[in-house]
Each structure stands twice: as structure tokens, then as C-alpha cells.
Design an enzyme around this catalytic site. Sequence first.
Site, PDB file in Angstrom:
ATOM      1  CB  SER A  77      -0.966   0.212   1.639  1.00  0.00           C
ATOM      2  OG  SER A  77      -1.518  -1.117   1.584  1.00  0.00           O
ATOM      3  CG  HIS A  95      -2.574  -0.951  -3.390  1.00  0.00           C
ATOM      4  ND1 HIS A  95      -3.611   0.306  -3.244  1.00  0.00           N
ATOM      5  CD2 HIS A  95      -2.763  -1.760  -2.356  1.00  0.00           C
ATOM      6  CE1 HIS A  95      -3.608   0.144  -1.928  1.00  0.00           C
ATOM      7  NE2 HIS A  95      -3.469  -0.675  -1.544  1.00  0.00           N
ATOM      8  CD  GLU A 131      -4.113   2.779  -6.262  1.00  0.00           C
ATOM      9  OE1 GLU A 131      -4.508   4.813  -5.918  1.00  0.00           O
ATOM     10  OE2 GLU A 131      -3.376   2.296  -5.169  1.00  0.00           O
ATOM     11  CG  ASN A 168      -3.726   3.205   0.759  1.00  0.00           C
ATOM     12  OD1 ASN A 168      -5.339   3.227   0.900  1.00  0.00           O
ATOM     13  ND2 ASN A 168      -2.994   2.452   0.237  1.00  0.00           N
TER      14      ASN A 168
HETATM   15  N1  LIG Z   1      -5.499  -4.350   4.512  1.00  0.00           N
HETATM   16  C1  LIG Z   1      -5.697  -3.518   3.955  1.00  0.00           C
HETATM   17  O1  LIG Z   1      -7.291  -2.708   3.790  1.00  0.00           O
HETATM   18  C2  LIG Z   1      -4.958  -3.360   2.687  1.00  0.00           C
HETATM   19  C3  LIG Z   1      -5.212  -3.076   1.286  1.00  0.00           C
HETATM   20  C4  LIG Z   1      -4.626  -3.195   0.921  1.00  0.00           C
HETATM   21  C5  LIG Z   1      -3.338  -3.842   0.487  1.00  0.00           C
HETATM   22  N2  LIG Z   1      -2.930  -3.781   1.843  1.00  0.00           N
HETATM   23  C6  LIG Z   1      -1.635  -3.981   1.638  1.00  0.00           C
HETATM   24  O2  LIG Z   1      -1.618  -5.820   1.540  1.00  0.00           O
HETATM   25  C7  LIG Z   1      -0.290  -6.693   2.031  1.00  0.00           C
HETATM   26  C8  LIG Z   1      -0.859  -7.567   3.146  1.00  0.00           C
HETATM   27  O3  LIG Z   1      -1.406  -6.428   4.249  1.00  0.00           O
HETATM   28  P1  LIG Z   1      -2.357  -7.089   4.850  1.00  0.00           P
HETATM   29  O4  LIG Z   1      -3.302  -6.306   5.968  1.00  0.00           O
HETATM   30  O5  LIG Z   1      -3.302  -8.485   4.167  1.00  0.00           O
HETATM   31  O6  LIG Z   1      -1.427  -8.211   6.271  1.00  0.00           O
HETATM   32  P2  LIG Z   1      -2.302  -9.807   7.136  1.00  0.00           P
HETATM   33  O7  LIG Z   1      -1.276  -9.009   7.868  1.00  0.00           O
HETATM   34  O8  LIG Z   1      -3.983  -9.759   7.178  1.00  0.00           O
HETATM   35  O9  LIG Z   1      -1.907 -10.608   6.508  1.00  0.00           O
HETATM   36  C9  LIG Z   1      -0.376 -10.833   6.105  1.00  0.00           C
HETATM   37  C10 LIG Z   1       0.214 -12.706   5.974  1.00  0.00           C
HETATM   38  O10 LIG Z   1       0.912 -12.167   5.619  1.00  0.00           O
HETATM   39  C11 LIG Z   1       1.429 -13.566   6.124  1.00  0.00           C
HETATM   40  N3  LIG Z   1       3.227 -14.056   6.018  1.00  0.00           N
HETATM   41  C12 LIG Z   1       3.823 -13.302   6.917  1.00  0.00           C
HETATM   42  N4  LIG Z   1       5.050 -13.439   6.251  1.00  0.00           N
HETATM   43  C13 LIG Z   1       5.131 -14.553   5.305  1.00  0.00           C
HETATM   44  C14 LIG Z   1       6.256 -15.187   4.768  1.00  0.00           C
HETATM   45  N5  LIG Z   1       7.213 -15.329   4.960  1.00  0.00           N
HETATM   46  N6  LIG Z   1       5.266 -15.768   2.860  1.00  0.00           N
HETATM   47  C15 LIG Z   1       4.272 -15.721   3.268  1.00  0.00           C
HETATM   48  N7  LIG Z   1       3.338 -15.617   4.041  1.00  0.00           N
HETATM   49  C16 LIG Z   1       3.642 -14.249   5.222  1.00  0.00           C
HETATM   50  C17 LIG Z   1       1.152 -13.772   7.389  1.00  0.00           C
HETATM   51  O11 LIG Z   1       0.950 -15.110   8.011  1.00  0.00           O
HETATM   52  C18 LIG Z   1      -0.347 -13.290   7.134  1.00  0.00           C
HETATM   53  O12 LIG Z   1      -1.291 -13.569   6.895  1.00  0.00           O
HETATM   54  C19 LIG Z   1       0.519  -5.796   2.840  1.00  0.00           C
HETATM   55  O13 LIG Z   1       1.452  -4.641   2.118  1.00  0.00           O
HETATM   56  C20 LIG Z   1      -0.490  -4.467   2.883  1.00  0.00           C
HETATM   57  O14 LIG Z   1       0.092  -2.928   3.126  1.00  0.00           O
HETATM   58  C21 LIG Z   1      -3.194  -4.406   3.035  1.00  0.00           C
END
Ligand SMILES: NC(=O)c1ccc[n+]([C@@H]2O[C@H](COP(=O)([O-])OP(=O)(O)OC[C@H]3O[C@@H](n4cnc5c(N)ncnc54)[C@H](O)[C@@H]3O)[C@@H](O)[C@H]2O)c1
Length: 596
Positions: free
Chosen positions: A121, A142, A154, A192
Site C-alpha cells: 500500500s 494494489h 491501482e 491511500n
Molecule cells: N489491509 C488492507 O486493507 C490492505 C489493502 C490493500 C493493500 N494492503 C497491503 O497488503 C499487504 C498485506 O496486508 P494485510 O492487511 O493482508 O496483512 P495481514 O497481516 O492481514 O496478512 C499478512 C499475511 O502474510 C503472512 N506472512 C507473513 N510472512 C510470510 C511469509 N514469509 N511467507 C508467506 N506468508 C507470510 C502472514 O501469516 C499473514 O497471514 C500489505 O502490503 C498491505 O499494505 C492491505
Amino acid sequence: MAREFSTVGVVGLGTMGAGIVEVFARNGIDVVAVEISEPALERGRATLTRSTDRAVAKGKLAVADRDALHGRVHFAVGLDALHSVDLVIEAVPEHLDLKQRIFAELDRVCRPEAILATNTSSLSVTEISVATTRPNQVIGIHFFNPAPVMKLVEVVRTVVTAPEVVADVEALCTRLGKVDVTINDRAGFIANALLFGYLNHAVAMVESHYAAREDIDAAMKLGCGLPMGPLALMDLIGLDTAYEILDTMYRRGGRDRRHAPVPLLKQMVTAGLLGRKSGRGFYTYERPGSPVVVPDEATPLATESALADGARVITKVGVVGSGTMATGIVEVFARAGYEVVSVARGLEKSATLREAVRTSLDKGVARGKLAEADRDAALGRISWSATLDHLADVDLVVEAVVEELSVKKALFASLDEICKPGVVLATTTSSLPVIDVAMASHRPADVVGLHFFNPAPVMPLVEVVRTIRTSPEATATARGVCATLGKTGVVCADRSGFIVNALLFPYLNDAVKMLEASYSTADDIDHAMKLGCGYPMGPFELLDVVGLDVALAIQRELYLELREPGFAPAPLLEHLVTAGYLGRKARRGFRDHSHH
Ligand SMILES: NC(=O)c1ccc[n+]([C@@H]2O[C@H](COP(=O)([O-])OP(=O)(O)OC[C@H]3O[C@@H](n4cnc5c(N)ncnc54)[C@H](O)[C@@H]3O)[C@@H](O)[C@H]2O)c1
């Protein structure tokens, strides 16, 4: 010829990853879904199952299609399972070093022609890409939360991303039924960058006890038509993720203090309050992962009636003024069954006002929203006056005269002499400090702000502004009155912009700055906010409706009161106002409206 994507990999099955798996599998693409451990894999699988079961229950997905969808997903621990996919999307936590490590390994594991994408993000896609030997095949894709629902994607190209890779990914987005905007690699991209300053500001309001969480969320939903309030959205995003995004945006995006994460956020993350995913964030949820909010110790008691808080009984209301707001407010009170004394300056104005209220009620009847008898009863409850003396026995006065401090102060000084003791005196000011008005009377404890939105008979929100001198009883009275009007009264402290304008206008101003910096177009920015965040209008559509002069005036007030450099009005906004491009009312603002 466009590249075929028959199998894609998703790394990390958390909030975003599980949703992204669903998007691909739903569209007939095989997915290799990868996690770091067996328990994490199980959680990801469970999230996918819950989501598809919900879709089936809602009749949005056939049982056979759900089963086929699950048949397309292969779950595995470790990145080795990704050896033959055409594209990988990484969705692990928002840490640069972690993402760089994963990309270096993906580079080793995946076929040389595979595209490697990140769902980051806020981190630099470019910095992630240089961890591989194929930065020209690295791109940002994204998605928005929840990925199966939100239409926007995006697409982030770095300076080295190959044009064919961009084109192939754009075609893929279309195949997934998404709308993409393609942009350069800048912190926060479009959505964002415009969203997180606003979210952080809302958290600051909670931290400083400026307003309650429910009130902040209700204000933005009811006042701006947003699908969720900012705090509920923070819980959906995940507070740990939100913290990382803010922190990165602060460091990458020019150290704008508005992106420095509010300390409360860090404390909540440390305490394990991560939002929906942990079952507790700003709100408490039925269980981890559930969207259902349950009451907790901060929930206002359902049995808590306004009277229990010492609210006074209001039966007769005075409304002073004869403009748009006064007209609407007279109607609202009369329809709700209050006896209303309308006071205008002079008999002529009073007669015009009476006509305006009558016309509006007639419209209600014509539209079938009001019975004739109710219209007549409402009109019968209003007495029309041209002198303040008739306010001697009202229980509440609502002032809606011109937005000038000297005029309002003179009025409050007069009311002080005329009104009976115990009356609640309310001002509808949208920009003046309520305390300035209150101190013009000798009873500041009885003075509140009642900020109605235009048109008052339609808009469901009223901001109840308490100054440092307002008594709890006066606040409770005002809030109780809002409820009897069928409106939601949200209580906040006496600061410029109250809740809605303080949170809304800096975001609009930021959108103008983004346009000014040529990062994107007005169309793409409007699209991004509507399709990525579910906003009813994009920022430029809204600015043209509100009026650029109005927006500039509000933004100036906010800047002058808080001296926050990030609140300085965008020079482009000033120039457009100077040029007379004020929006729809001038037939030209950000867009040309002359043909309508
Ligand atoms: N939460 C949102 O609203 C949102 C929206 C768009 C983009 N994002 C982006 O998406 C990405 C993930 O965010 P999220 O909110 O889903 O996080 P999250 O914490 O909910 O999930 C992350 C997952 O990654 C796994 N993980 C950690 N290390 C790992 C590895 N080495 N190999 C495989 N899996 C691994 C974890 O076990 C976890 O299940 C981030 O870059 C975030 O910025 C988030």
C-alpha cells in the site's frame, strides 16, 4: 499478443491475500496460495471458505461455482510451490525487508518469465524490485479491501517496469472485472495518499476525546454518505497494517506530520488490538475475523435516555433567521411536533419565509411523503413573528442568521435579556467558534452549537457542539432534541470544522494538491475514491457541487486555527477561485458544466 495467465500465486493469506485468491479463482484462474506455516495456511483457507459461504448465502454465488472455485485453489506452505506460476502477488505484512527477502526468493523459485507483483500500500515498488534480477518484470497490483468487492485496482509501474508487463497486467485486471488506474510509484499511490491522513486525523480525535468513536463514524457516514466511518474502516484494514502504512507514508511522503501515526495507534497494536482480525480494535467484534460489532464498555447504553442525563424538557422552540437553513429548520421542528416561533427581521421577510416553508411542505405532500393533514398541523404549530420579544417563553432557541460574528453576538446578547431562565440557546454556525457566541450572553453554560446540514429536512445528521462552558445538561438536551427530530446528533468539541468539515475538507484539498502535482488526472482520482473506497462522489465532483469558494474558506479556517502546514490551501484551489471557476454554480470548476 497478450500474455496468458493460467496459474497465479498468492503469498500471504491474511486480510488481503485471502480475498485476492478468491478474486482469481472466481474468474477461472488456478491459484497456488502460500503461507508461512500450517496454522497460517489453515486461517487463510478458513477466511476463503467463510467468504465464499457468505456469497452463497447471499445468493451471489452458486454452490457448484463455489465448489469449482475451491477446486482451483491449491494451498501450500513455503514459496517452493510457486515454481511454475505465470504471476505471483505478494500480500505479506507491510515491511520492506520482509518483502525484499520474499522477492529475492521468488526470483530464484519462479520461472524467468513470471511477473512478480506486490500488493503493497505504501512501500516503494522500485525498492522491492531491486531485490530481484528482473526489476523490469516487477509491478504493483494494489487491490482494495475487501478484494472481492471493491472494483478498483491501482497498477503501479516503476521507471523500469516493462511496458508489455504493464499492458498484460491491465488486461488481466479487466478479465477480473476490475477497473484499473495505472500510476507511478509514489507513497500511497492515489487512494491511500488521500485516505490515510483522514484516517489518522480521526484517530487523533478519539485520542483527544474530541468526540466518541460512534459519533465520528456516524458523522462521516451520515454527513458525507461514506459506506463506513473512519474508525470502522481502520478496524477493517487492520491497525498493524494501518500503522505501517502511515509510518511509511510519513517517511517517504515528505514527512507530512498528518501521516505520523497517532500514538494511540501504536499502543493499540502493542496491546494486540488489531481490528476485526483480532476481534477487537476501535470496536469489539463477535469473534476474531467477524464483521459483527458487539457492545463493550465504551458503547453508549441503549437504555440511556436523554432525560437520564439531565436533559431539559423542550416543547416550544424559537428559530431566528430567514435564510435557507432557518427555513429548513423551522420545517423540521414543526414536522416533529414542536411548537415553533419563527422570528425574521421584518414582516416582509417573515412572509417570504412562511411561503418558503409552505412550498416545501407542499412538495412533501406532492411527493406522497407527507399527508395533507400533517402538513396543515405542522403549519398550525408555527407562529410567525418579526420581533425577538416573542421568544420570552420558548425552551430552545436555534439561531440561523448570517454567518457574521458581530451579528450573532448582538443577537445572543438580546436573547439573554428576553429568554426565560433554563432556555437552551443554540447557534447553527458552521465556522465561527461557538464559545465566541456563547460569551456574548451571560449564560454560556446554556449555549451549544447545533450544526444542521443542508437541506435540513433531508440530511440525517446534526453536530452538537459543546464548548468548554457548555453544561452536560444543555448538551444532553440538544442531543435528545436531535433524536426527536429523527436525526442523529453527534457531540463534539468546539473546534474549527467540528467533525465532518475537519475530516472532509483537508482530504479534498489534498486531492487538489495531487492534481496540481500532475500525479494523476481528476477523472482517475475521482474513480479511485469511488471504486476503491466506495465514496458516493469523487473529490472533484464533490468540490464542484460544494463550491470551490466555500471549500477554500473552510480550508483557510482550518489552517488558521490549527496552523498545520498540511492544511494550507492548495494554490490551484486559490487560483481557480480567483479565476471565478467556483464549480457548478459558476458553470465551471474542475470541470466544465456549461452544457448542462
Ligand atoms: N489491509 C488492507 O486493507 C490492505 C489493502 C490493500 C493493500 N494492503 C497491503 O497488503 C499487504 C498485506 O496486508 P494485510 O492487511 O493482508 O496483512 P495481514 O497481516 O492481514 O496478512 C499478512 C499475511 O502474510 C503472512 N506472512 C507473513 N510472512 C510470510 C511469509 N514469509 N511467507 C508467506 N506468508 C507470510 C502472514 O501469516 C499473514 O497471514 C500489505 O502490503 C498491505 O499494505 C492491505
